[in-house]
Write an enzyme that holds these catalytic residues in place. Structure first.
Site, short mmCIF file in Angstrom:
data_model
loop_
_atom_site.label_atom_id
_atom_site.label_comp_id
_atom_site.label_asym_id
_atom_site.label_seq_id
_atom_site.Cartn_x
_atom_site.Cartn_y
_atom_site.Cartn_z
N ASP A 41 0.84 -1.20 0.00
CA ASP A 41 0.00 0.00 0.00
C ASP A 41 0.87 1.25 0.00
OD1 ASP A 41 -2.41 1.30 -0.06
OD2 ASP A 41 -2.78 1.18 2.09
N GLU A 93 2.81 4.76 -4.29
CA GLU A 93 2.99 5.72 -5.39
C GLU A 93 4.40 6.29 -5.47
OE1 GLU A 93 -1.00 5.00 -4.32
OE2 GLU A 93 0.50 5.96 -3.08
N ASP A 153 -8.84 4.45 -3.37
CA ASP A 153 -9.80 4.72 -2.29
C ASP A 153 -11.07 5.37 -2.81
OD1 ASP A 153 -7.95 3.67 -0.55
OD2 ASP A 153 -7.14 5.60 0.07
#
Length: 802
Positions: free
Chosen positions: A408, A411, A476
């Site tokens: 997670d 990026e 999300d």
């Protein structure tokens, strides 16, 4: 056609096109041709400010690299294909050079200097100014035709046609997005044209992809630095396009079979007790489940200050080894979340500093900064010692039974421009960080767990990340109808760009919105997306076992259908692994030249057999569904027949979304699994959708042990092939079993269900022997049972009433 004839034909086409096209394409006003020569199979063109290197990978893919004077070409992070092409032609005539394969042609005008691309004699695209440099960016621009529709750019919510947008290339989360999102977790410098070609800008640093935002027919790639390299991919069909693009960038390895089952997931399970009890609820309610995902509470009690511990919190999880083992005995895999951030307050901070695994500041110290979770450093996943350090943590937990990983915030979510990695600045490597994080895990499994297929769930990657087994999701998303609407668009676009496992948090993630109808519709769609994984913030339960009785029942129905379709889904995964063909496909894959359906994303193809149309509005009673032409379609629930080539108004039902099956399709199914540990083809169903307009059809079913990497390549597989033939009232169905050299198949009892048999059949025989059958005059369904012996062929003959 002989080689000489073929060359002459291409020469004639080339000469004709020179006259027709020189006035159409713009040219670089400052670049001057100096010389050209063929070095091996690479055409080198020198200009006043640098040189071009033009190289074919095959007849459908060509690469153009501009290398300014004093610079080097650099290395690709995306491309894995090695050039292998014969039959190239180089022709120089009337101030123009043409370098041609059997399909693509690169034409260079010497004065004024210009480069253009053609495919089988038709103009594709041309450089406008080509490479240029400004005070802040380096650009490559092209001239588009005015009617081209453009796809690509990675994951966005902009509608299927992304022309008219200037897309930032900087992976960044968009929390709570809905019906519009210009920037998301997974960006890619790829532009795909409705003319069935693509340009991939093969460069890592951040920038922009301008898809004609000024309405001046210009496509522009803008970057801060790096390679001036792009590949042009051109094909005749969309199916071949995805084949060629994944040939260039790599193909997805087979996931473990359990990954196609139902996940129990939320943000998050706080303790061992809560984790085990949640699975108890699934088993008590007889809802199939294959895995449970532990969010960040597995390593800490709070959201903040503990990220980077990367070890079980023994207060909350006193015996994780036993928990993992016990769950595995019940057929439920354990997946853990990890992040690349090591907080200064975490238990591993001193270790990470001592081992030198973090990104640095300009003085060579670990770069520390604040973000939502605390004060942190960032693992430098490009640094060899960091790769070893990070992998050893994964390895240790895998040895304790952890079956998969969730990466997670990759990026990375916060990535200061001043942070230095071993191979460049943060901005130079930001967009490939997730790509190399996935590679780290994938390579570790390949080396230390060679008999285990990895499961790598990650939020951000780059072009080609599919080859490292990455399974990305759409971020999300808002838990709302607006959040549900664009999910198909994102997955369809990503599938065209090689990323076929893009999927959504089923039910929606962000916001405490308790909406049972929304939840139901999202899970009904989830049956027909690559991964079935309800997930959300814990204010409202994401798991069906905690929803009210009616919603739970509908969710259970969707999950059970997912498991029934497992043989079909697993076969699609095999097809994707072999050819790159996405699991979810736009309608225009079926109607290649129908411009009117290029914008449709809420109705799509699920493999070759299914047509799926989502319900994304509350209380929707009916919706328009277009059925592709040249096929007959049957309602998956009612078997009602529809002729393709037009749209129908379909009444919706709360029990299911509109799903249709193509006439002539074979759908293999299995009944009654608790989870995939019980997967077996020993007793299976085979549905065939008969249509009198279909004279011949084919299908297949792929099977292996669901665990072994490269099982097909190792000969550890079986492949069942199905064929139908219909003529003059006789329907013949043949089955053939093929096994690899190292696979032990089993005999199969097959319950045959033949749809759309409108009159009582006269006779059914298997290999000439008459068998008993039943025929339902209300559903027009024929049923009978046969047995297929291992590695045998079988012919079923059905004599139909006229």
């Amino acid at each position: 056609m002989g080689l000489l004839q073929g060359f002459r034909l291409r020469l004639l086409v080339f000469v004709a096109l020179i006259a027709a096209s020189t006035a159409v394409f713009a040219q670089n006003s400052a670049r001057e041709f100096v010389s050209s020569q063929l070095k091996g199979k690479v055409l080198e063109v020198k200009t006043n400010d640098g040189k071009y290197e033009i190289q074919f990978y095959n007849e459908n893919i060509v690469e153009t690299a501009f290398i300014p004077n004093g610079e080097k070409k650099g290395v690709s992070h995306a491309v894995v294909l090695k050039p292998n092409v014969d039959g190239l032609s180089l022709v120089e005539k009337n101030g123009t050079i043409a370098y041609m394969s059997k399909g693509l042609a690169v034409e260079i005008s010497k004065s004024p200097f210009s480069i253009q691309y053609l495919y089988k004699g038709k103009n594709l695209i041309s450089e406008k100014e080509g490479y240029t440099k400004t005070d802040s960016t380096e650009n490559i621009d092209f001239t588009l035709e005015k009617d081209e529709v453009l796809f690509g750019g990675g994951a966005r919510v902009l509608g299927m046609n992304r022309r008219g947008n200037r897309l930032q290339l900087y992976n960044r989360a968009h929390y709570g997005y809905g019906t519009h999102s210009e920037l998301m977790n997974y960006t890619m410098p790829v532009a795909i044209s409705s003319k069935k070609y693509a340009i991939h800008f093969d460069n890592a640093p951040i920038g922009f992809l301008d898809l004609d935002s000024k309405k001046d027919n210009i496509l522009r790639y803008e970057t801060i630095s790096g390679r001036k390299v792009y590949q042009v991919v051109a094909t005749d069909t969309w199916e071949d396009f995805t084949y060629q693009f994944t040939e260039l960038t790599g193909r997805q390895p087979m996931l473990p079979r359990w990954a196609f089952g139902n996940f129990s997931s939320r943000f998050g399970y706080h303790s061992q007790k809560e984790t085990v009890e949640t699975i108890d609820y699934f088993l008590k309610d007889s809802i199939p489940v294959d895995a449970i995902i532990l969010d960040l509470y597995w390593f800490g009690k709070t959201v903040k200050d503990e990220m980077g511990n990367l070890a079980f919190d023994r207060d909350s999880f006193p015996n994780p080894e036993k928990m993992i083992s016990d769950l595995n005995d019940r057929g439920v895999k354990t997946i853990l979340i990890t992040e690349p951030f090591i907080l200064t307050t975490s238990n591993r901070w001193d270790e990470a500093v001592r081992e030198g695994v973090l990104g640095l500041d300009s003085l060579g110290n670990p770069y520390k900064y604040d973000f939502f979770f605390g004060n942190t450093g960032l693992v430098d996943v490009f640094k060899p010692k960091a790769i070893d350090w990070f992998w050893n943590i994964y390895k240790g937990l895998t040895n304790k039974g952890v079956a998969g990983w969730w990466g997670d915030l990759g990026e990375p979510e916060v990535h200061p421009a001043e942070l230095l990695h071993v191979n460049g600045t943060a901005d130079e490597v930001h967009n490939i960080y997730g790509h190399y994080w996935a590679k780290l895990v994938y390579d570790g499994y390949k080396r230390d767990f060679p008999e285990q297929r990895p499961f790598i769930l990650m939020r951000a990657g780059a072009v080609g990340s599919q080859r490292y087994g990455m399974v990305p999701w759409t971020g999300d998303v808002s838990r709302s109808w607006g959040g549900l609407k664009p999910q198909t668009e994102i997955s369809l676009q990503m599938g065209m760009q090689g990323i076929s496992y893009m999927h959504s948090d089923l039910g929606g993630f962000a916001g405490a919105n308790l909406d049972d109808e929304l939840y139901t519709r999202w899970l009904q769609y989830g049956v027909f997306q690559p991964i079935f994984r309800p997930h959300a913030q814990e204010d409202v339960a994401s798991e069906p076992v905690f929803r009210e009785a009616g919603t739970k029942a509908l969710a259970k129905k969707s999950i059970e259908l997912r498991y029934k379709l497992m043989p079909y889904i697993y076969t699609m995964a095999f097809e994707n692994h072999q050819s790159g063909l996405p699991l979810m496909r736009p309608l225009f894959f079926d109607e290649e030249d129908n411009k009117d359906i290029l914008h449709i994303s809420d109705t799509y193809l699920w493999g070759d057999a299914f047509l799926v149309s989502t319900v994304t509005d509350a209380g929707l009673k009916k919706k328009e569904v277009y059925m592709p032409k040249n096929s007959v379609w049957f309602d998956f629930v009612s078997d009602k027949k529809y002729d393709g080539g037009k749209a129908y108004t379909i009444k919706t039902k709360k029990e299911n979304i509109p799903v249709f099956v193509r006439g002539g399709s074979f759908i293999p199914m299995i009944q009654g699994m608790k989870n995939t540990i019980g997967y077996s083809l020993k007793d299976m169903d085979l549905h065939y959708y008969h249509a009198t307009s279909v004279s011949e059809s084919e299908g297949k079913l792929y099977n292996d042990d669901g665990e072994t990497p490269a099982a097909y390549e190792k000969g550890e597989y079986e492949l069942l092939r199905f064929n139908s033939a219909y003529n003059s009232g006789k329907l013949s169905i043949s089955l053939a079993s093929e096994t690899g050299d190292h696979y032990k198949a089993i005999d199969k009892k097959i319950s045959h269900i033949i749809h759309n048999i409108e009159k009582h059949p006269k006779k059914v025989s298997i290999d000439g022997k008459k068998v008993d059958f039943t025929w339902d005059d209300k559903s027009n369904t024929l049923r009978f049972v046969g047995e297929l012996k291992t590695e045998k062929k079988q012919t079923i003959t059905i004599k139909l009433a006229k």
